[in-house]
Write an enzyme that holds these catalytic residues in place. Structure first.
Site, short mmCIF file in Angstrom:
data_model
loop_
_atom_site.label_atom_id
_atom_site.label_comp_id
_atom_site.label_asym_id
_atom_site.label_seq_id
_atom_site.Cartn_x
_atom_site.Cartn_y
_atom_site.Cartn_z
N ASP A 130 22.58 85.17 45.89
CA ASP A 130 21.79 86.31 45.42
C ASP A 130 20.46 85.78 44.88
O ASP A 130 20.17 84.59 44.95
CB ASP A 130 22.55 87.12 44.37
CG ASP A 130 22.80 86.34 43.09
OD1 ASP A 130 22.68 85.10 43.12
OD2 ASP A 130 23.11 86.96 42.07
N LYS A 131 19.64 86.67 44.36
CA LYS A 131 18.30 86.29 43.94
C LYS A 131 18.18 86.24 42.42
O LYS A 131 17.96 85.19 41.83
CB LYS A 131 17.27 87.26 44.53
CG LYS A 131 15.82 86.95 44.14
CD LYS A 131 14.86 87.91 44.82
CE LYS A 131 14.89 89.29 44.20
NZ LYS A 131 14.32 89.33 42.82
#
Length: 228
Positions: free
Chosen positions: A27-28
């Protein structure tokens, strides 16, 4: 032997799986970025710096009860904007419609404040704030607002749209029908910079022959900027 190297596993087969990895999906926010989201800009309906959109957004964030990272950034970036406002009702953030709203009473009377994804919000706005008054919002002005969202995304900034509407008559539970014919107040832009360690970690993965994929719900332009 692995524990001193900060690796503890329950199933030793997972070490073989890890060694065979060729693609890592991550994910970021909070993994590649610092997760220290900050309010970077507050723009009016014409894209000019103005604190009103952020102030209304902070009221909605403080009274809305969602308490996400963006809400915390709204409140921190405006310094207690909701202190003079009283919550009357709220419509929790809808992940399908991508917006949420609060009905609050304060110095401007009873006001419905809505915040959410610009693409979803602009479709509900028939007016735009022009100083102390509101003007009809035409399709060209909506397109200009979307272009501004894209420009902010190219700078790595995530945009949230803010709209409002004076509440007519007696109060009642907020419904979807109330979140219409809104006045577009402007855009708030948020920054979430990459972690200082991210580039080095990605380089080590690349050296090991592992490709990295980012899985994110953010604007693809924002994600592309981070990837760069």
């Amino acid at each position: 032997r692995m524990a001193p190297r900060k690796v503890i596993v329950k199933r030793l087969d997972s070490i073989h799986d890890l060694g065979a990895m060729t693609v890592l999906c991550t994910d970021k926010t909070g993994t590649l970025t610092s997760a220290e989201i900050t309010l970077a800009r507050s723009l009016n309906s014409l894209g000019i710096e103005n604190p009103r959109a952020a102030r209304l957004g902070a009221i909605a964030a403080d009274l809305g009860g969602d308490r996400g990272a963006l809400d915390a950034a709204f409140v921190a970036g405006t310094g207690g904007a909701a202190q003079c406002w009283t919550l009357i009702g709220r419509h929790a953030f809808d992940f399908n419609r991508r917006l949420g709203s609060v009905l609050a009473s304060g110095p401007e009377g009873t006001l419905l404040i809505v915040k959410g994804a610009p693409e979803a919000m602009l479709a509900l706005c028939t007016l735009r704030r022009d100083g102390t008054s509101s003007q009809a919002m035409d399709p060209n002005e909506r397109a200009q607002a979307i272009n501004l969202v894209h420009t902010l995304a190219e700078q790595g900034l995530r945009a949230v749209a803010i709209a409002s509407k004076p509440w007519p008559g007696a109060t009642h539970d907020i419904g979807i029908g109330d979140e219409a014919d809104l006045v577009f107040e402007g855009l708030c832009a948020f920054a979430d910079p990459p972690k200082p360690t991210a580039a080095g970690a990605i380089a080590r993965l690349a050296a090991a022959g592992i490709r990295l994929k980012i899985l994110s719900g953010d604007d693809p332009v924002v994600v592309k900027r981070l990837a760069g």
